[in-house]
Design a protein around this motif. Structure first.
Motif: not given
Lengths: 412, 412
Positions: B172, B176, B229-230, B233, B244
């Motif tokens: 994370y 993203d 991935l973020s 979001e 992601g």
């Protein structure tokens, strides 16, 4: 040449300049030919911040995680102090509790030290290296980080001094020694050159916040010579070599004073249980539930019985008062009392001195002095070397000053 | 049901609210029936503060003490995250590098992971507990704390995923996913659903700062499926389950693009050594001393020889430039060059894609596209799946946009 443990509290390592000063102070002892180990607290304020993080996330947080979080404060200062020492040419390295290891029991948040493996540290000290030990922390039986409770770095230092067979444990703090009483109340309070373990213990437990009580107990048990001295003498950080107060065995004190000091505490509250049946087991009925709720009871007095009932008065820590009231209310039917009275505006005044053992009249001087000032004594408790009384909080300063004069403690 | 390692960077754990959000995100995976281990960085800013303390005390500080100090940032967040998880009913505990142990070599400040004892963690995960591992840190051969270098928590996470035989390692971060290029420069940049390890590695090493290069190398070697991935979001912290970018083996990517992405870096400077004698061993005479000074040289080009001398041009990291100049000046007599020219206003533009292996013409498309925009190419270097050129820094955006269009990467 001596082997010395030097302990520096949070205000002594509050920023990088002070850490540099600590390093300079340590170097002076090293240059004088001494073997030195250092114990450091967290930078002032850091522990509070970390504690607040834990509390904000969850009031009932896991004490094991709390310990992992708050022990980092001392880890940081141990590393920084080692760097500061190295930068002025002193061989040094940091040690965390788990690296030594400094083993504790598993009571996270208030762990007790069970052992310190000192051989490797001694070997390195003999080779000229200064171990910089993170105070306050150890490692538990399950290999997790433990902490010793607030002020635990004093205990770390004394325990380390015992394990290293040190000649002295110097505790640098924000006062320059132990006084006959609080100098903020009595301008003519005197700094004591020496004080006996027993006296220091009584003073620590009745409100003199110079040393953590457990560290004094440990020093007494292990016969560690402790010196309390200031990080900030003469306006200069660690600038002078003025002696502080030595906490030592009673036998080392040649000229014993009748009374070593006067202490006071406003941290207690008074509870009176009115009209309880005066029958065997009534004290157990009252104090059993309080003990089960982990509420410490200090002074206790039971009135003379009248018409088959009596009143019991005792003190608890002010912060424990709400829980004490709740606990007693829950057990009202078993105890069978008529009413509870509580009073927070009280102060405990204590007169401490090993000289009391051999001299009568210390208590009566205290009672007479207070009576002469019109101060009513609400509760009395005594030990072999201490007399404590509970008085109205508004009389605190008056009582302390009068007693300081009465026992001949005022500076010339 | 899957076994997942979830790694959260400094901005994802920057304050207590974000730590609570991280806990909620973890709980969602746990509630979905997955076995989860978490890796956390230090709260944003904390590592910088600790690094500054060390540097201020001594620019040449002991790397072992530096590690003891800076590793505390991750220790704090691991404990706090465990508390946050427990407070929402998820069984969790923190793990420091030395507790696992996560063993590294002794290269303090930039240690390499040598092994992770995963069995106990797997056993606990199977029992429903979430291990919260302090990223960035390990324990060296001498039982001292080590750190893995900046961004090392990514490497911790990938190594842990390999040791735990995890199905996926979710990183994370504050973007993203991996884009075809920097969306700040090219508005029509597209997020890639999948990217091959080799491509990610080239992108990471040429300036795309999504993942630490070493973490990608390790993922490729250990075949760990990494998802970028973020944490943020849709305006909500960790609010959605939008996928992601998966970093996977090339074989998993069915529709391979010719070019996966365009990267740029302004972190390099160009050095030209003018008129060196064109004799065997001259490259060694130049690059030997630079290597001895631990200065990484990237692109290298040697001009055609004229009258027995030649020019050598190469790039070094901008921060290394002063030391590179100094080192070459010290060796001027052995090398025998006439003059040194340096240029900091340069940018390296790279086109990356595994499709290049089977398709010719990628490089020529690049050169033609830049020539059409009047952009002069100063240095060229190529690998099997990458073509990089050095251009004037002022052409960075123009070059990236033109190439993004030329390779058909613009979003519809």
């Amino acid at each position: 040449m001596a082997r010395i443990v030097m302990k520096f509290g949070g205000t002594s390592v509050a920023d990088l300049d002070r850490i540099r000063n600590v390093a300079a102070r340590v170097k002076r002892e090293v240059d004088a030919g001494n073997e030195v180990a250092v114990v450091v607290s967290a930078m002032a304020g850091v522990t509070n911040t970390l504690v607040k993080y834990c509390q904000d996330l969850s009031p009932l947080h896991d004490a094991r995680e709390y310990d992992a979080v708050v022990a980092t404060g001392e880890q940081v200062t141990s590393g920084l102090t080692a760097i500061a020492l190295q930068s002025i040419g002193v061989d040094a390295r940091s040690w965390q509790g788990w690296q030594i290891p400094l083993s504790t029991d598993g009571a996270h948040g208030k762990a007790r030290i069970e052992g310190i493996a000192g051989d490797e540290l001694i070997r390195r000290m003999q080779g000229g290296q200064v171990p910089v030990v993170a105070g306050f922390q150890g490692v538990g039986p399950d290999n997790r980080v433990t902490t010793l409770g607030r002020g635990g770095s004093d205990t770390s230092a004394v325990a380390l001094a015992a394990a290293l067979k040190a000649d002295r444990c110097d505790i640098y703090t924000d006062v320059d020694g132990v006084y006959t009483t609080d100098p903020r109340i009595v301008a003519r309070a005197r700094k004591l050159a020496k004080i006996a373990y027993e006296e220091m213990l009584e003073l620590a437990s009745v409100g003199a916040k110079v040393l953590q009580t457990r560290s004094v107990e440990l020093a007494m048990k292990e016969r560690v010579r402790v010196q309390v001295l200031s990080s900030f003498e003469g306006g200069n950080l660690l600038g002078s070599d003025l002696p502080g107060t030595l906490v030592v065995d009673e036998d080392e004190i040649v000229e014993k004073e009748l009374v070593a000091g006067i202490a006071y505490s406003r941290d207690e509250a008074k509870v009176t249980v009115r009209r309880v049946p005066d029958r065997p087991g009534i004290a157990a009925a009252i104090f059993g539930p309080l003990s089960a709720a982990a509420i410490n009871v200090d002074m206790i007095v039971q009135n003379v019985s009248a018409d088959g009932t009596t009143d019991l008065t005792f003190t608890v820590g002010k912060t424990d008062l709400p829980r004490a009231e709740q606990t007693l209310a829950q057990h009202k039917s078993e105890i069978g009392y008529e009413m509870l009275l509580t009073e927070k505006e009280v102060a405990k005044i204590s007169v401490v001195g090993v000289g009391m053992r051999s001299h009568a009249g210390v208590a009566s001087t205290m009672f007479r002095t207070l009576a002469d000032r019109g101060i009513n004594i609400e509760v009395i408790s005594t030990s072999e070397i201490k007399v404590s009384v509970l008085v109205g909080a508004e009389y605190t300063e008056l009582a302390v000053r009068a007693l300081h004069t009465a026992y001949g403690l005022d500076a010339a």
